[in-house]
Design a protein around this motif. Structure first.
Motif, PDB file in Angstrom:
ATOM      1  N   ARG A   1       0.824  -1.214   0.000  1.00  0.00           N
ATOM      2  CA  ARG A   1       0.000   0.000   0.000  1.00  0.00           C
ATOM      3  C   ARG A   1       0.858   1.264   0.000  1.00  0.00           C
ATOM      4  O   ARG A   1       0.587   2.226  -0.727  1.00  0.00           O
ATOM      5  CB  ARG A   1      -0.937  -0.005   1.207  1.00  0.00           C
ATOM      6  CG  ARG A   1      -1.912   1.152   1.239  1.00  0.00           C
ATOM      7  CD  ARG A   1      -2.833   1.038   2.442  1.00  0.00           C
ATOM      8  NE  ARG A   1      -3.656  -0.164   2.367  1.00  0.00           N
ATOM      9  CZ  ARG A   1      -4.458  -0.568   3.349  1.00  0.00           C
ATOM     10  NH1 ARG A   1      -4.521   0.123   4.477  1.00  0.00           N
ATOM     11  NH2 ARG A   1      -5.181  -1.655   3.204  1.00  0.00           N
ATOM     12  N   ALA A   2       1.914   1.286   0.821  1.00  0.00           N
ATOM     13  CA  ALA A   2       2.783   2.456   0.872  1.00  0.00           C
ATOM     14  C   ALA A   2       3.497   2.663  -0.455  1.00  0.00           C
ATOM     15  O   ALA A   2       3.644   3.803  -0.928  1.00  0.00           O
ATOM     16  CB  ALA A   2       3.798   2.308   2.001  1.00  0.00           C
ATOM     17  N   LEU A   3       3.933   1.570  -1.052  1.00  0.00           N
ATOM     18  CA  LEU A   3       4.628   1.694  -2.333  1.00  0.00           C
ATOM     19  C   LEU A   3       3.681   2.184  -3.425  1.00  0.00           C
ATOM     20  O   LEU A   3       4.083   2.917  -4.332  1.00  0.00           O
ATOM     21  CB  LEU A   3       5.258   0.356  -2.710  1.00  0.00           C
ATOM     22  CG  LEU A   3       6.391  -0.085  -1.777  1.00  0.00           C
ATOM     23  CD1 LEU A   3       6.863  -1.490  -2.141  1.00  0.00           C
ATOM     24  CD2 LEU A   3       7.551   0.892  -1.817  1.00  0.00           C
ATOM     25  N   LYS A   4       2.421   1.791  -3.348  1.00  0.00           N
ATOM     26  CA  LYS A   4       1.442   2.312  -4.300  1.00  0.00           C
ATOM     27  C   LYS A   4       1.291   3.821  -4.137  1.00  0.00           C
ATOM     28  O   LYS A   4       1.164   4.554  -5.125  1.00  0.00           O
ATOM     29  CB  LYS A   4       0.082   1.626  -4.098  1.00  0.00           C
ATOM     30  CG  LYS A   4       0.014   0.206  -4.621  1.00  0.00           C
ATOM     31  CD  LYS A   4      -1.372  -0.399  -4.385  1.00  0.00           C
ATOM     32  CE  LYS A   4      -1.510  -1.771  -5.020  1.00  0.00           C
ATOM     33  NZ  LYS A   4      -2.852  -2.353  -4.793  1.00  0.00           N
ATOM     34  N   MET A   5       1.309   4.284  -2.902  1.00  0.00           N
ATOM     35  CA  MET A   5       1.208   5.718  -2.667  1.00  0.00           C
ATOM     36  C   MET A   5       2.414   6.441  -3.271  1.00  0.00           C
ATOM     37  O   MET A   5       2.271   7.481  -3.925  1.00  0.00           O
ATOM     38  CB  MET A   5       1.124   6.014  -1.163  1.00  0.00           C
ATOM     39  CG  MET A   5       1.009   7.495  -0.829  1.00  0.00           C
ATOM     40  SD  MET A   5       0.881   7.804   0.938  1.00  0.00           S
ATOM     41  CE  MET A   5      -0.758   7.154   1.262  1.00  0.00           C
TER      42      MET A   5
ATOM     43  N   THR B   1      -6.978  -1.375  -2.841  1.00  0.00           N
ATOM     44  CA  THR B   1      -7.677  -2.613  -2.481  1.00  0.00           C
ATOM     45  C   THR B   1      -7.750  -3.609  -3.633  1.00  0.00           C
ATOM     46  O   THR B   1      -8.210  -4.731  -3.448  1.00  0.00           O
ATOM     47  CB  THR B   1      -9.103  -2.307  -1.988  1.00  0.00           C
ATOM     48  OG1 THR B   1      -9.825  -1.611  -3.014  1.00  0.00           O
ATOM     49  CG2 THR B   1      -9.066  -1.447  -0.726  1.00  0.00           C
ATOM     50  N   GLU B   2      -7.307  -3.197  -4.822  1.00  0.00           N
ATOM     51  CA  GLU B   2      -7.300  -4.065  -5.987  1.00  0.00           C
ATOM     52  C   GLU B   2      -5.887  -4.161  -6.542  1.00  0.00           C
ATOM     53  O   GLU B   2      -5.070  -3.258  -6.359  1.00  0.00           O
ATOM     54  CB  GLU B   2      -8.251  -3.522  -7.072  1.00  0.00           C
ATOM     55  CG  GLU B   2      -9.698  -3.428  -6.614  1.00  0.00           C
ATOM     56  CD  GLU B   2     -10.598  -2.755  -7.645  1.00  0.00           C
ATOM     57  OE1 GLU B   2     -10.067  -2.410  -8.741  1.00  0.00           O
ATOM     58  OE2 GLU B   2     -11.785  -2.561  -7.365  1.00  0.00           O
TER      59      GLU B   2
ATOM     60  N   LYS C   1      -4.187  -8.128   3.899  1.00  0.00           N
ATOM     61  CA  LYS C   1      -5.187  -8.947   3.207  1.00  0.00           C
ATOM     62  C   LYS C   1      -5.459  -8.525   1.766  1.00  0.00           C
ATOM     63  O   LYS C   1      -5.884  -9.359   0.951  1.00  0.00           O
ATOM     64  CB  LYS C   1      -6.490  -8.967   3.998  1.00  0.00           C
ATOM     65  CG  LYS C   1      -7.187  -7.616   4.126  1.00  0.00           C
ATOM     66  CD  LYS C   1      -8.496  -7.767   4.906  1.00  0.00           C
ATOM     67  CE  LYS C   1      -9.243  -6.439   5.040  1.00  0.00           C
ATOM     68  NZ  LYS C   1     -10.514  -6.606   5.769  1.00  0.00           N
ATOM     69  N   PHE C   2      -5.225  -7.254   1.425  1.00  0.00           N
ATOM     70  CA  PHE C   2      -5.503  -6.811   0.061  1.00  0.00           C
ATOM     71  C   PHE C   2      -4.326  -7.071  -0.885  1.00  0.00           C
ATOM     72  O   PHE C   2      -4.459  -6.916  -2.096  1.00  0.00           O
ATOM     73  CB  PHE C   2      -5.850  -5.322   0.036  1.00  0.00           C
ATOM     74  CG  PHE C   2      -7.166  -4.993   0.685  1.00  0.00           C
ATOM     75  CD1 PHE C   2      -8.333  -5.607   0.263  1.00  0.00           C
ATOM     76  CD2 PHE C   2      -7.243  -4.077   1.721  1.00  0.00           C
ATOM     77  CE1 PHE C   2      -9.555  -5.309   0.844  1.00  0.00           C
ATOM     78  CE2 PHE C   2      -8.452  -3.774   2.319  1.00  0.00           C
ATOM     79  CZ  PHE C   2      -9.618  -4.393   1.884  1.00  0.00           C
TER      80      PHE C   2
END
Length: 276
Positions: free
Chosen positions: A41-45, A63-64, A99-100
């Motif tokens: 998630r952090a890397l996506k940001m 989430t996808e 979980k995502f």
């Protein structure tokens, strides 16, 4: 072994460079391994994902599955790996699974980490499995420490360098800045510290933790920026100087009498009192 985190942050109050350059000098410690904890998630940001706000639902990007976003964000992780290796330690990346996260996304992180020179990159699922989920990570850290030569450990700068040059070394080598600009006050303070015999103290930089630059919104690995030092404070007793960069604010000192002594609840109304 030193633990670093790379959640939605880029710079931490106690970063690797402060640990290595200050803590290790004073204590004589010679770490063999740095563990960088990263989340998909952090890397996506850092890869350009939309802002995350407390209390609001996460955008679908988080989430996808989105491999391009993860791959783009890995540039930030690669910079952290490169920074840690400048101190002569092995690097293990802990991919903190949630979980995502999909298998393909985590594999993208692992591949980028190994390509950047990490000793290993291991998925750690202690969020769901507790200690068992972190067993593979623990074994990887042990292997990295066994493979590391403690004599390879090195500091980023010489303490006898002028204060200006030490700040510039950190800004250019760790943050990737083009240079450093000092306010008139900071210039005066550097001259005062050096004339008073404190010029050989190590440096602990206070700046935003959200970016390598002083701009909290500049994610990933920004380029073409300069670090602005508005003042330099001293902690002579603790043994370091800390430049205040950009618009960062330091945490105020705590009172000798904690505020919680004045917090209570009105049993008749149920209202909390004493918070303000």
């Amino acid at each position: 072994c030193f633990l670093m985190r790379n959640y939605s942050y880029t710079h931490y109050f106690l970063t690797s460079q402060e640990f290595f350059n200050i803590k290790c000098r004073e204590s004589g410690l010679k770490p063999k391994c740095a563990v960088i904890v990263a989340t998909v998630r952090a890397l996506k940001m850092h890869g350009g994902g939309p802002p995350v706000s407390a209390g609001k639902p996460l955008a679908s990007e988080y989430t996808e599955e989105n491999i391009p976003l993860v791959t783009a964000g890995c540039d930030n992780l690669v910079k952290h790996i490169e920074n840690a290796k400048k101190f002569g330690v092995e690097v293990v990346v802990a991919i903190n699974q949630f979980k995502f996260d999909t298998a393909a996304e985590m594999e993208a992180v692992r591949a980028a980490s190994l390509a950047a020179g990490a000793f290993d990159a291991v998925v750690s699922n202690h969020w769901a499995e507790g200690g068992k989920g972190a067993e593979a990570l623990g074994r990887a850290v042990v292997a990295a420490c066994e493979a590391s030569n403690v004599e390879n450990f090195r500091y980023l700068y010489d303490l006898e360098l002028p204060i200006r040059e030490k700040v510039e070394a950190i800004s250019k080598e760790i943050y990737g800045a083009d240079g450093v600009d000092f306010s008139e006050l900071a210039e005066q303070q550097m001259a005062q510290y050096e004339s008073s015999g404190f010029g050989n103290l190590p440096i602990c930089i206070a700046k935003t933790q959200y970016s390598f630059s002083c701009d909290a919104k500049a994610k990933g690995v920004p380029t073409g920026f300069r670090i602005f030092v508005r003042e330099i404070r001293s902690c002579v007793g603790a043994g370091f100087l800390y430049p205040i960069c950009g618009d960062i604010m330091t945490i105020p000192g705590l009172p000798t009498r904690p505020g919680f002594y004045d917090v209570d609840i009105d049993v008749e109304t149920g209202q909390v009192i004493g918070l303000f």
